[in-house]
Design a protein around this motif. Structure first.
Motif, mmCIF file in Angstrom:
data_model
loop_
_atom_site.group_PDB
_atom_site.id
_atom_site.type_symbol
_atom_site.label_atom_id
_atom_site.label_comp_id
_atom_site.label_asym_id
_atom_site.label_seq_id
_atom_site.Cartn_x
_atom_site.Cartn_y
_atom_site.Cartn_z
ATOM 1 N N GLN A 177 0.792 -1.214 0.000
ATOM 2 C CA GLN A 177 0.000 0.000 0.000
ATOM 3 C C GLN A 177 0.828 1.270 0.000
ATOM 4 O OE1 GLN A 177 -3.410 -0.122 2.348
ATOM 5 N NE2 GLN A 177 -3.860 -2.170 1.627
ATOM 6 N N ALA A 180 -8.136 -4.365 -4.414
ATOM 7 C CA ALA A 180 -8.722 -3.609 -3.313
ATOM 8 C C ALA A 180 -9.454 -2.401 -3.846
ATOM 9 C CB ALA A 180 -7.634 -3.169 -2.342
ATOM 10 N N LEU A 184 -2.015 3.268 3.937
ATOM 11 C CA LEU A 184 -2.614 2.828 5.186
ATOM 12 C C LEU A 184 -2.459 3.905 6.260
ATOM 13 C CD1 LEU A 184 -3.943 0.157 5.772
ATOM 14 C CD2 LEU A 184 -1.746 -0.722 6.550
ATOM 15 N N GLY A 209 -5.648 2.373 10.437
ATOM 16 C CA GLY A 209 -5.793 1.182 9.596
ATOM 17 C C GLY A 209 -4.738 0.137 9.929
ATOM 18 N N HIS A 265 -5.178 -3.726 11.341
ATOM 19 C CA HIS A 265 -4.554 -4.928 10.790
ATOM 20 C C HIS A 265 -3.778 -5.672 11.868
ATOM 21 C CE1 HIS A 265 -5.595 -4.832 6.591
ATOM 22 N NE2 HIS A 265 -5.280 -3.540 6.504
ATOM 23 N N PRO A 316 -10.353 -1.286 7.780
ATOM 24 C CA PRO A 316 -10.029 -2.033 6.552
ATOM 25 C C PRO A 316 -10.994 -3.210 6.366
ATOM 26 C CG PRO A 316 -8.071 -1.735 7.917
ATOM 27 C CD PRO A 316 -9.226 -1.227 8.704
ATOM 28 N N CYS A 317 -11.322 -3.516 5.117
ATOM 29 C CA CYS A 317 -12.267 -4.606 4.898
ATOM 30 C C CYS A 317 -11.592 -5.961 5.102
ATOM 31 C CB CYS A 317 -12.911 -4.504 3.532
ATOM 32 S SG CYS A 317 -11.767 -4.033 2.244
ATOM 33 N N ASN A 365 -11.853 -7.893 7.625
ATOM 34 C CA ASN A 365 -11.235 -7.819 8.932
ATOM 35 C C ASN A 365 -11.971 -8.726 9.908
ATOM 36 O OD1 ASN A 365 -10.477 -6.730 11.576
ATOM 37 N ND2 ASN A 365 -9.448 -5.179 10.329
#
Length: 485
Positions: free
Chosen positions: A256, A272, A278, A282, A286, A469-470, A472
């Motif tokens: 990213q 994505a 990020l 975020g 993670h 963030p998706c 997750n």
DNA sequence: ATAGCCTTGAGC
DNA sequence: GCTCAAGGCTAT
């Protein structure tokens, strides 16, 4: 509840305690968690009021999960005896200027007998409980979830056993009927009267390797309950987890980063929705996400937990994931031992300057939560909570007997009680100079719960505003918890 | 939400 | 049969 206890207990209103526990209420303290609670000011701060209830000796276990009325619990006399002992001690202190370090009354001769006169039929760990890290299929941190069985719990497990009967503390006959704490381990009767043979929990393991690091410095041979040793044995290799997670995060950041290659950027566009850089938040998500994976992996290999059916495993984890996350963070800071810096699961140290900057960047809620966490760390640091106690806490949190609709409710309740008993025994054996250490430790759990609840709320809010963030696991757990309760 | 009063029931 | 610590009910 009995309203006629000593003056302290009278002031504490057992009705309030009951309501709090039954309705699973969570309070927060607007001040510094040390509000004065007396008859006139008790309504000002329910958080501190509840803390004082616990301080004074009220027990969560006394509030019955099954709401059965009538009867008498097993620790009724203990309240009185404890109170008598406390008053005796106070009187002594007043009269002779003695300090609290005087021989704790709980550790009179019957107690000593109970520790040292026993032998150990511990199941040989190497064969019956093979090392978790090496025998379980490794969790695929990136891909194993998000499918139907998101916790990765669908792997075949050993046949379901009704009760952990092979383990040290025998289940009590009354357990199926009433959800009470086994009197063997809580009632002072156990310590102060000559115990009948069946009331002696005779399974204590003398851990010879630990003698030299006895925290008391005086213990002739440090005696650690077998169960506690098993908990420690089930702990994950910290370095392994650290490597796994830092590698994962490094990949993520590389992908990213604005400095990433054109090819990478194209990949990002394909895979994505938002290939943007990020944010710190975020990144933290993670990190927490990966930590959660490792917690699930830990649970899967845990004694007792792996005997449960997957459905019950999921329910337990859905209930306590955030508490385990908070405890994981706190335990890391505790064992890190540097009050001025924060240690991340990746092994990175956040310096005081960075920490201050982070707090300033974070919103009021988040920085408040972080500070709340630090306060909890400080409180446990004062207690000098050790690794074995931390391990016990994880089990107490995981095997929450309040989780409803379990297929094997009594098993979970039984495990919870066994862990409680083991922790009590451990603290009494290893820290005999602090007879109330056990309750001091348990007293921190409500705050940990409160903080984890706040974290869940905050995460939910951040999720709704699209900042998490998706894909997750945190969000998945959040959903699971809120839809099943 | 609180707190006083009432009911219940295991253990002595 | 009494005790007493639990839950329930209800006026505030």
């Amino acid at each position: 509840m009995d309203y006629s206890y000593d003056t302290e207990l009278e002031e504490m209103c057992p009705g309030f305690f009951k309501r709090t526990v039954q309705n699973n209420k969570r309070y927060t303290c607007a001040e510094s968690q040390d509000c004065k609670i007396d008859k006139t000011q008790r309504k000002r701060c329910p958080f501190c009021r509840f803390q004082k209830c616990l301080n004074v000796g009220m027990r969560l276990e006394a509030v019955r999960a099954d709401r059965m009325r009538g009867g008498r619990n097993k620790f009724g006399p203990m309240y009185k005896r404890d109170r008598a002992l406390k008053q005796q001690k106070k009187a002594l202190i007043r009269a002779s200027g003695l300090k609290m370090e005087t021989t704790p009354p709980l550790l009179s001769s019957p107690q000593t007998d109970y520790i040292f006169n026993t032998t150990l039929p511990v199941p040989t760990p190497k064969t019956s409980h093979p090392n978790v890290g090496t025998t379980l299929a490794p969790v695929d941190y990136e891909h194993s979830l998000y499918a139907s069985s998101s916790l990765g719990l669908s792997v075949p497990f050993s046949a379901h056993t009704p009760l952990p009967a092979q383990y040290p503390y025998p289940p009590l006959p009354g357990r199926a009927i009433k959800s009470e704490y086994p009197d063997h381990y809580t009632s002072s009767e156990h310590y102060t009267s000559a115990s009948s043979p069946e009331s002696v929990p005779g399974y204590t393991y003398v851990d010879q390797t630990q003698v030299s690091i006895s925290p008391t410095g005086t213990t002739p041979g440090l005696t650690v309950p077998a169960l506690v040793l098993e908990f420690v044995r089930c702990e994950q290799d910290e370095l392994q987890v650290q490597n796994k997670i830092s590698t994962h995060l490094a990949h993520l950041q590389q992908e990213q980063s604005p400095r990433s290659t054109v090819a990478n950027q194209e990949q990002n566009v394909r895979h994505a929705a938002k290939p943007e850089r990020l944010t710190t938040f975020g990144l933290m998500c993670h990190m927490a996400d990966q930590t959660l994976f490792s917690i699930v992996e830990w649970a899967r290999g845990c004694i007792f937990f792996k005997e449960l059916k997957v459905g019950d495993q999921m329910k337990l984890l859905h209930n306590c994931w955030s508490e385990l996350l908070v405890l994981d963070y706190i335990a890391r800071q505790l064992h890190h031992g540097k009050a001025e810096s924060v240690l991340l699961i990746t092994g990175q140290e956040v310096t005081p300057v960075e920490f201050t900057t982070l707090l300033a960047q974070a919103g009021v809620t988040l920085s408040g939560m972080i500070q709340r966490g630090q306060e909890l760390v400080h409180r446990l640091q004062e207690l000098q909570l050790d690794r074995r106690e931390t391990a016990c806490l994880k089990y107490l949190i995981l095997f929450n007997p309040d989780v409803k609709l379990l297929e094997n409710q009594s098993y979970v309740e039984n495990v919870y009680e066994q862990v409680n008993a083991a922790l009590l025994e451990y603290t009494l054996c290893v820290y005999p100079q602090y007879p109330d250490r056990f309750s001091q430790i348990l007293m921190r759990l409500p705050e940990l719960r409160a903080l984890s609840a706040q974290s869940e709320d905050y995460l939910c809010y951040k999720h709704l505003s699209g900042e998490v963030p998706c894909n997750n696991l945190l969000i998945e757990m959040l959903h699971a918890k809120r839809t099943c309760i």
